[in-house]
Design an enzyme around this catalytic site. Structure first.
Site, PDB file in Angstrom:
ATOM      1  N   GLY A  20      -3.517   4.106  -3.388  1.00 36.44           N
ATOM      2  CA  GLY A  20      -4.705   3.729  -3.981  1.00 36.44           C
ATOM      3  C   GLY A  20      -4.464   3.534  -5.806  1.00 36.44           C
ATOM      4  N   GLY A  21      -2.902   2.425  -5.951  1.00 39.12           N
ATOM      5  CA  GLY A  21      -2.502   1.674  -6.502  1.00 39.12           C
ATOM      6  C   GLY A  21      -1.779   0.558  -7.063  1.00 39.12           C
ATOM      7  CB  SER A  22      -0.222  -1.870  -5.242  1.00 40.07           C
ATOM      8  OG  SER A  22      -0.203  -0.872  -4.069  1.00 40.07           O
ATOM      9  CG  ASN A  95      -5.704   0.363   0.660  1.00 41.45           C
ATOM     10  OD1 ASN A  95      -6.691  -0.087   1.065  1.00 41.45           O
ATOM     11  ND2 ASN A  95      -5.369   0.936   0.094  1.00 41.45           N
ATOM     12  CB  SER A 147      -6.953  -5.947   9.335  1.00 42.80           C
ATOM     13  OG  SER A 147      -6.253  -6.976   9.027  1.00 42.80           O
ATOM     14  CE1 TYR A 160      -1.378  -4.069   8.380  1.00 42.95           C
ATOM     15  CE2 TYR A 160      -2.742  -6.246   9.722  1.00 42.95           C
ATOM     16  CZ  TYR A 160      -2.629  -5.692   8.188  1.00 42.95           C
ATOM     17  OH  TYR A 160      -3.528  -5.009   7.316  1.00 42.95           O
ATOM     18  CE  LYS A 164      -4.365  -2.260   8.364  1.00 45.70           C
ATOM     19  NZ  LYS A 164      -5.033  -1.330   7.838  1.00 45.70           N
TER      20      LYS A 164
END
Length: 256
Positions: A20-22, A95, A147, A160, A164
């Site tokens: 949640g920081g970027s 996320n 995604s 990845y 997803k």
């Protein structure tokens, strides 16, 4: 952040966000802070400046808990600290992700495990940790970020893409299991969101234009465009939605 819709039932709820920081995560943190939620988030890199800015803007400071989401014990401890300080988590947003590019031939077992440990494993164990408290609270909302990459059959990062795809399956399975407890589990499927990381590593003028040409809506997708769809899935406005995959991609998937 200027929101075009408000979800008043989110105010005061305890929200936990991974990554949640970027990027998209920072936009999500700001969106929930703006709606008056009690937000805690984990991030490997320092996010103190984000917290300072949000506190100055909204008079509502989120809790930043430094954590590597591949460390399940540390992730569980961060959720426990969130519960201690904000009350039981009733909104969980998975996320955090890493879309590093790689090929097939040169990818090791260790590489594979490392990718899934970031892109899939945390989704399961955060849900496992949050579910009992959501059950005791009478319900909750879980949003798992997936995604459109697997829906489009994208190449260059198969681990990845596999993760997803699995997130969508996990979401549907957990929606069935947790539904009787009034816990909703949905997936959000972003298109090509132009975070700073994307612009730094993979965006070229030619590639971006080719992608926008495939979109129905001929605009760049920004991190902020993921906020209100996530708020909607978190709120009682979507109270009868679960097991769904909400695509927010400016119309790529539907047109190919």
């Amino acid at each position: 952040m200027k929101l075009t819709a408000h979800f008043t039932d989110i105010r005061g709820q305890s929200v936990f966000i991974t990554g949640g920081g970027s990027g998209i995560g920072a936009a999500l943190t700001e969106g929930f802070v703006a709606e008056g939620a009690k937000v805690a988030f984990v991030q490997r890199s320092d996010a103190t400046d984000l917290c300072d800015r949000l506190e100055a803007t909204y008079e509502n400071r989120p809790i930043f808990l430094p954590c590597d989401v591949t460390d399940v014990e540390a992730l569980s401890a961060a959720m426990e600290e969130t519960k201690r300080r904000h009350g039981a988590i009733t909104i969980l947003i998975n996320n955090a992700a890493s879309d590093n590019r790689h090929g097939l031939a040169d990818y090791s077992v260790e590489d594979w495990n490392a990718s899934l440990n970031i892109n899939l494993r945390p989704h399961f164990f955060t849900c496992q940790k949050a579910a009992p408290d959501m059950r005791a609270a009478g319900g909750g909302s879980i949003i798992n970020f997936s995604s459109i990459s697997y829906m489009m059959g994208n190449g260059d990062y198969p681990a990845y893409v596999a993760a997803k795809s699995a997130i969508t399956g996990l979401t549907r399975g957990l929606a069935r299991e947790l539904g009787p407890d009034n816990i909703r589990v949905n997936a959000l499927m972003p298109g090509w969101v132009l975070t700073e990381r994307q612009r730094r590593l993979w965006v070229t003028g030619e590639a971006l234009q080719a992608h926008i040409d495939r979109q129905c809506l001929k605009q760049e997708i920004m991190p902020e465009d993921m906020v209100e769809p996530t708020l909607f899935l978190a709120s009682s406005a979507s109270r009868m939605m679960t097991g769904q995959a909400l695509v927010v991609d400016a119309g790529v998937v539907v047109t190919g």
